[in-house]
Design a protein around this motif. Sequence first.
Motif, short mmCIF file in Angstrom:
data_model
loop_
_atom_site.label_atom_id
_atom_site.label_comp_id
_atom_site.label_asym_id
_atom_site.label_seq_id
_atom_site.Cartn_x
_atom_site.Cartn_y
_atom_site.Cartn_z
N LYS A 269 -38.19 -72.32 20.23
CA LYS A 269 -37.31 -71.17 19.93
C LYS A 269 -37.90 -69.86 20.46
N ASP A 270 -39.22 -69.71 20.42
CA ASP A 270 -39.83 -68.48 20.94
C ASP A 270 -39.50 -68.31 22.42
N GLU A 271 -39.67 -69.37 23.17
CA GLU A 271 -39.41 -69.32 24.61
C GLU A 271 -37.93 -69.08 24.89
N LEU A 272 -37.06 -69.71 24.11
CA LEU A 272 -35.62 -69.54 24.31
C LEU A 272 -35.19 -68.10 24.07
N LEU A 273 -35.77 -67.47 23.07
CA LEU A 273 -35.41 -66.08 22.77
C LEU A 273 -35.92 -65.12 23.85
N ILE A 274 -37.10 -65.40 24.39
CA ILE A 274 -37.61 -64.58 25.49
C ILE A 274 -36.72 -64.72 26.71
N VAL A 275 -36.28 -65.95 26.99
CA VAL A 275 -35.36 -66.19 28.10
C VAL A 275 -34.03 -65.48 27.87
N LEU A 276 -33.55 -65.51 26.62
CA LEU A 276 -32.30 -64.82 26.29
C LEU A 276 -32.40 -63.33 26.57
N GLY A 277 -33.56 -62.77 26.27
CA GLY A 277 -33.73 -61.34 26.48
C GLY A 277 -33.93 -60.95 27.93
N THR A 278 -34.59 -61.83 28.71
CA THR A 278 -34.93 -61.48 30.09
C THR A 278 -34.02 -62.13 31.13
N SER A 279 -33.19 -63.10 30.72
CA SER A 279 -32.27 -63.81 31.62
C SER A 279 -32.99 -64.62 32.69
N SER A 280 -34.25 -64.94 32.47
CA SER A 280 -34.99 -65.72 33.46
C SER A 280 -35.88 -66.74 32.76
N SER A 281 -35.76 -68.00 33.17
CA SER A 281 -36.59 -69.05 32.56
C SER A 281 -38.01 -69.02 33.09
N GLU A 282 -38.24 -68.32 34.21
CA GLU A 282 -39.59 -68.24 34.76
C GLU A 282 -40.53 -67.44 33.85
N THR A 283 -39.98 -66.57 33.02
CA THR A 283 -40.82 -65.75 32.15
C THR A 283 -41.57 -66.57 31.10
N VAL A 284 -41.16 -67.83 30.90
CA VAL A 284 -41.84 -68.66 29.90
C VAL A 284 -42.42 -69.94 30.49
N LEU A 285 -42.50 -70.01 31.82
CA LEU A 285 -43.04 -71.23 32.45
C LEU A 285 -44.46 -71.53 31.97
#
Length: 443
Positions: A269-285
């Motif tokens: 969930k932490d990673e999903l919320l960061i992706v939601l905020g930044t619109s990029s899945s690379e931010t949590v790779l």
Amino acid sequence: MTQVAIQPAVHRRHQPWYKVLYIQVLIAIALGVLIGYLYPDLGKELKPLGDGFIALIKMMIAPVIFCTVVHGISSMGDLKRVGRVGLKSLIYFEMVSTVALAMGLLVGEILQPGNGFNIDPATIDPKSVATYVTQAKEQGIVAHLMAIIPDSYVGAIARGDLLQVLLISILSGFAIALLGKTGEPIADAVDKAAKMFFGIIKLIVRVAPIGAFGAMAFTVGAYGLGSLLNLVALIGTFYLTSVLFVLIVLGSIARLAGFSILRFIAYIKDELLIVLGTSSSETVLPQMIQKMEHLGASRSVVGLVIPTGYSFNLDGTNIYMTLATLFLAQATNTHLTIWQELGILGIAMITSKGASGVTGAGFITLAATLSIVPDIPIQSIAILVGIDKFMSECRALTNLIGNGVACVVISISEGELDRDALHETMAHPLEIGESLEPGGSAS
């Protein structure tokens, strides 16, 4: 089998709610939407906050992938196993990606979100999408394959191109493995470097709420919530299709593998919320690599599956491409036969490969698909420009979940994931703020 050190729940460090990262990110997203809606000019000015966080994460992606893949391959010992895991991953990616593409077509055909728009392509200014069309034409199959080869070894890491970094990482991993005993000190040095890079990421991730706040404030301020209403049918259809894909397709795969998709979603969930905020899945790779190792997957499997999945297992992007293509055909009253739709599916299977988790990549691959399908006016993608930022969030979220599930499934198929550790970890997940060391152990 990889063993994971699981800490009993009674010894888990308790944090006040306001110090929990996912709660901070949720509050930041809500504040970003509020600022962007009430003070759009201010929201636009906050764009550097989001861009800065993404840039900080992206500067670490290349070295993290390099160290993870190199150490993973060099420590496997059996190079045949590397090939087996790689081949198994690519087959899995292709099968699931094809289902995602087909699902986008199927739902688009059933719900018909583009009907009634009656858009005349002649009235659309082609200049509004000229940049995307140019990039799409430059991404031909031959050009795309040649672009995987960097101009220099160091250049790949310096530019951070995901496929180029993967290429030199795989070659380096094999070379070190073939050195035998001589290569062991090199592999050990790479492993120690990885720990340093993950330590840097742990510091950067703490400012994720600031990045999410700035990115969301800019998105709402620049595009406005009103732009959502104009194309609500497409947005709703896309989000619905993605949810159905995650719950039904990925949920079925997870159930067959012996775990719950809902518990897995809660775990990341932490990673999903960061992706939601930044619109990029690379931010949590980088964080995903750590989380998958903590589930009990071996570093070698994680190092191969997660990075390659970011280029070859983009379920959300696949759904978007076929659904958006069908939407544009319906909106411009372009009749497509069943054979043409199957042709679009086949073309999308090729053009979707290599579209990384960067914001806007899905839009460029859509333009690449339309440039090969002459029946649908390519300038019609201009009507999607205003909402692409909102669509990219759903693409990135779906991509992230799909890659996580793939990693668990491949690990289980290799017999390298402790099921007891899997269920225990999902039941008592660590927050990102807690200590999570590379290599799968929690401290």
